[in-house]
Design an enzyme around this catalytic site. Structure first.
Site, mmCIF file in Angstrom:
data_model
loop_
_atom_site.group_PDB
_atom_site.id
_atom_site.type_symbol
_atom_site.label_atom_id
_atom_site.label_comp_id
_atom_site.label_asym_id
_atom_site.label_seq_id
_atom_site.Cartn_x
_atom_site.Cartn_y
_atom_site.Cartn_z
ATOM 1 N N GLU A 214 0.825 -1.212 0.000
ATOM 2 C CA GLU A 214 0.000 0.000 0.000
ATOM 3 C C GLU A 214 0.855 1.257 0.000
ATOM 4 O O GLU A 214 0.364 2.342 0.313
ATOM 5 C CB GLU A 214 -0.954 -0.017 1.207
ATOM 6 C CG GLU A 214 -1.913 -1.188 1.156
ATOM 7 C CD GLU A 214 -2.989 -1.146 2.229
ATOM 8 O OE1 GLU A 214 -3.140 -0.113 2.904
ATOM 9 O OE2 GLU A 214 -3.676 -2.153 2.397
ATOM 10 N N LYS A 344 -15.168 -2.768 4.321
ATOM 11 C CA LYS A 344 -14.595 -3.133 3.021
ATOM 12 C C LYS A 344 -15.694 -3.838 2.247
ATOM 13 O O LYS A 344 -16.111 -4.944 2.621
ATOM 14 C CB LYS A 344 -13.423 -4.093 3.205
ATOM 15 C CG LYS A 344 -12.182 -3.505 3.863
ATOM 16 C CD LYS A 344 -11.248 -4.641 4.250
ATOM 17 C CE LYS A 344 -9.860 -4.174 4.629
ATOM 18 N NZ LYS A 344 -9.101 -5.283 5.275
ATOM 19 N N ARG A 373 -8.472 -2.025 -0.258
ATOM 20 C CA ARG A 373 -7.763 -3.277 -0.036
ATOM 21 C C ARG A 373 -6.301 -3.097 -0.425
ATOM 22 O O ARG A 373 -5.943 -2.145 -1.107
ATOM 23 C CB ARG A 373 -8.362 -4.425 -0.886
ATOM 24 C CG ARG A 373 -9.813 -4.743 -0.630
ATOM 25 C CD ARG A 373 -10.195 -5.038 0.808
ATOM 26 N NE ARG A 373 -9.457 -6.073 1.491
ATOM 27 C CZ ARG A 373 -9.963 -7.226 1.944
ATOM 28 N NH1 ARG A 373 -11.246 -7.496 1.743
ATOM 29 N NH2 ARG A 373 -9.224 -8.096 2.612
ATOM 30 N N LYS A 395 -9.481 4.880 4.738
ATOM 31 C CA LYS A 395 -8.168 4.239 4.823
ATOM 32 C C LYS A 395 -7.862 3.652 3.451
ATOM 33 O O LYS A 395 -8.497 2.684 3.043
ATOM 34 C CB LYS A 395 -8.225 3.140 5.891
ATOM 35 C CG LYS A 395 -6.920 2.413 6.137
ATOM 36 C CD LYS A 395 -7.140 1.195 7.055
ATOM 37 C CE LYS A 395 -5.851 0.437 7.280
ATOM 38 N NZ LYS A 395 -6.065 -0.989 7.567
HETATM 39 P P1 PGA Z 1 -5.975 -6.362 3.031
HETATM 40 O O1 PGA Z 1 -5.393 -5.381 4.137
HETATM 41 O O2 PGA Z 1 -6.646 -5.574 1.992
HETATM 42 O O3 PGA Z 1 -4.734 -7.091 2.553
HETATM 43 O O4 PGA Z 1 -6.914 -7.285 3.768
HETATM 44 C C1 PGA Z 1 -6.044 -4.249 4.607
HETATM 45 C C2 PGA Z 1 -6.301 -4.333 6.078
HETATM 46 O O5 PGA Z 1 -5.962 -5.333 6.749
HETATM 47 O O6 PGA Z 1 -6.881 -3.388 6.642
HETATM 48 ZN ZN ZN Z 2 -6.917 -4.581 8.674
#
Ligand code: PGA
Ligand code: ZN
Length: 427
Positions: A214, A344, A373, A395
């Site tokens: 990220e 999400k 993600r 986020k």
């Molecule tokens: P992920 O990570 O998209 O790899 O699940 C993001 C998070 O854990 O907040």
């Molecule tokens: Zn997380």
């Protein structure tokens, strides 16, 4: 009425396949949308359908999900007059017929769900965030809000865990520009802290700023606490007062270092109560205002104690714990296990179900952090979703890499075009 559904296998920010869908309505308006993909996933997430052919993208191909959109979803859904997003999403869930969208794939279903929302926004001639607001109001049985606001960004500074080389177990240390008055100021503040942190990495770890999935900096921290010390040093070096202008958030992502009932965080593995103590000491010693997944996804028993120990001024934020799943959120509300939802949309797989999750959290008085993600695309619908639903935080990752910047840039554009205020901290 949907005239045609089409789809394309595209690549995400890790170069892995994902799904893009296009929805054409009977009046010719079109909407296209792409879905993201996680790496540190919760086990309760809806299923992302992958081809499983090891000769192609290591089994990660999405041709089956794409074919489901072209064939079964197109045949079942085109020509039907869907009045609302809920009607479409319910029809897809019924067609799939499994509890976790395993047959048609949550990636296929969400791509269609989002493409329909975007096509409908175009058909109505409104910005996408207004269409999202309408969807939320339909879920809530209420009116779309008379005024909108921009979510406060929490922005990745340092990375570890599954998003980096696992050099340290904690996944994210994020910057919270707590006093910024505008999105523009939030981002310029964060840029200064990020550059100061990159300088610090060069001096302290003798390395160029290597970045994780990220965009967070990922030097070889000797232990988890060093991430927090270095973050505070970077805030100071950038000329800000830690805990005043700029605070910190962390995603412990502890599900991914929890084995056989113990947390493998320090030199010796420890139990849940010791894990709570460690995190509580961090919150006391560092300017941390939000703590995500400090305990593992199925450590339900200890989450209420975690929330009590962190107190109500800190967000006890559930990601893997909740998986944007209304049933899990309901359970957490009843237990007093959290006071904030990490939302999400692809964890649950349709817009309407994510809206239900949002409404549940809101009614319990929780904060909501809308999240991208680790595998993202250049699509920016998430920015509109956070604005349309009135998310308190967003986020999205670091302020590097265009799949992240697509969302920040959309928020900047909304700020200038519509003049919405940035929500306070906490929201
Ligand atoms: P992920 O990570 O998209 O790899 O699940 C993001 C998070 O854990 O907040
Ligand atoms: Zn997380």
């Amino acid at each position: 009425t949907i005239r045609r559904l089409t789809a394309l296998e595209i690549l995400d920010s890790r170069g892995r396949p994902t799904v893009q869908a296009t929805c054409e309505l009977s009046d010719g308006t079109v909407g296209t949308a792409s879905v993201p993909s996680g790496a540190s996933t919760g086990t309760a997430e809806a299923l992302e359908l992958r081809d499983g052919d090891p000769r192609r993208y290591g089994g990660l191909g999405c041709r089956k999900a794409v074919a489901h959109i072209h064939q079964e979803l197109h045949q079942a859904l085109s020509g039907r007059p869907f009045e609302t997003q809920q009607e479409l999403d319910q029809a897809m869930v019924a067609l799939d017929g499994t509890p976790n969208k395993a047959r048609l794939g949550a990636n296929a279903l969400l791509a269609v769900s989002l493409a329909f929302a975007r096509a409908t926004a175009h058909h109505r001639g409104v910005p996408l965030y207004e269409q999202f607001a309408t969807i939320l109001a339909q879920t809530d049985g209420g009116q779309a809000p008379a005024s909108f606001r921009l979510p406060r960004p929490t922005i990745n500074l340092f990375s570890g865990g599954k998003h980096a080389g696992g050099q340290v177990p904690i996944q994210d240390v994020l910057v919270v520009p707590a006093r910024a008055r505008t999105m523009d100021e939030a981002l310029s503040t964060t840029y200064a802290v990020y550059q100061a942190a990159a300088d610090l990495c060069r001096r302290k770890y003798q390395m160029r700023a290597l970045t994780a999935d990220e965009g967070g900096l990922a030097p070889p921290f000797p232990h988890a606490q060093a991430m927090l010390e270095d973050a505070v040093a970077a805030i100071r070096a950038a000329g800000f007062v830690p805990g005043q202008e700029v605070a910190l958030a962390i995603d412990v992502a502890s599900t991914h270092f929890f084995q056989d009932g113990r947390y493998h965080l320090g030199e010796e593995p420890h139990d849940s109560l010791a894990q709570i103590q460690v995190v509580r000491q961090w919150v006391e010693a560092y300017p941390i205002v939000s703590v995500e997944d400090a305990l593992a996804e199925d450590d339900w028993e200890h989450w209420p104690e975690l929330r009590r120990q962190l107190g109500e001024r800190v967000l006890t934020l559930g990601d893997d714990l909740l998986c944007t799943n209304p049933a899990r959120i309901q359970r957490a509300i009843e237990l007093g296990a959290a006071n904030a939802l990490l939302l999400k949309v692809n964890q649950i797989g349709t817009l309407s179900e994510a809206a239900q999750a949002f409404v549940l959290a809101r009614r319990a008085g929780w904060q909501v952090t809308v999240s991208a993600r680790s595998g993202e695309t250049e699509d920016n619908w998430l920015a509109d979703l956070a604005v349309g639903w009135g998310g308190d935080q967003i986020k999205v990752g670091s302020i590097t890499q265009s799949e992240r910047l697509a969302k920040y840039n959309r928020l900047l554009a909304i700020e200038v075009a519509a003049g919405f205020p940035l929500v306070a901290w906490p929201g």
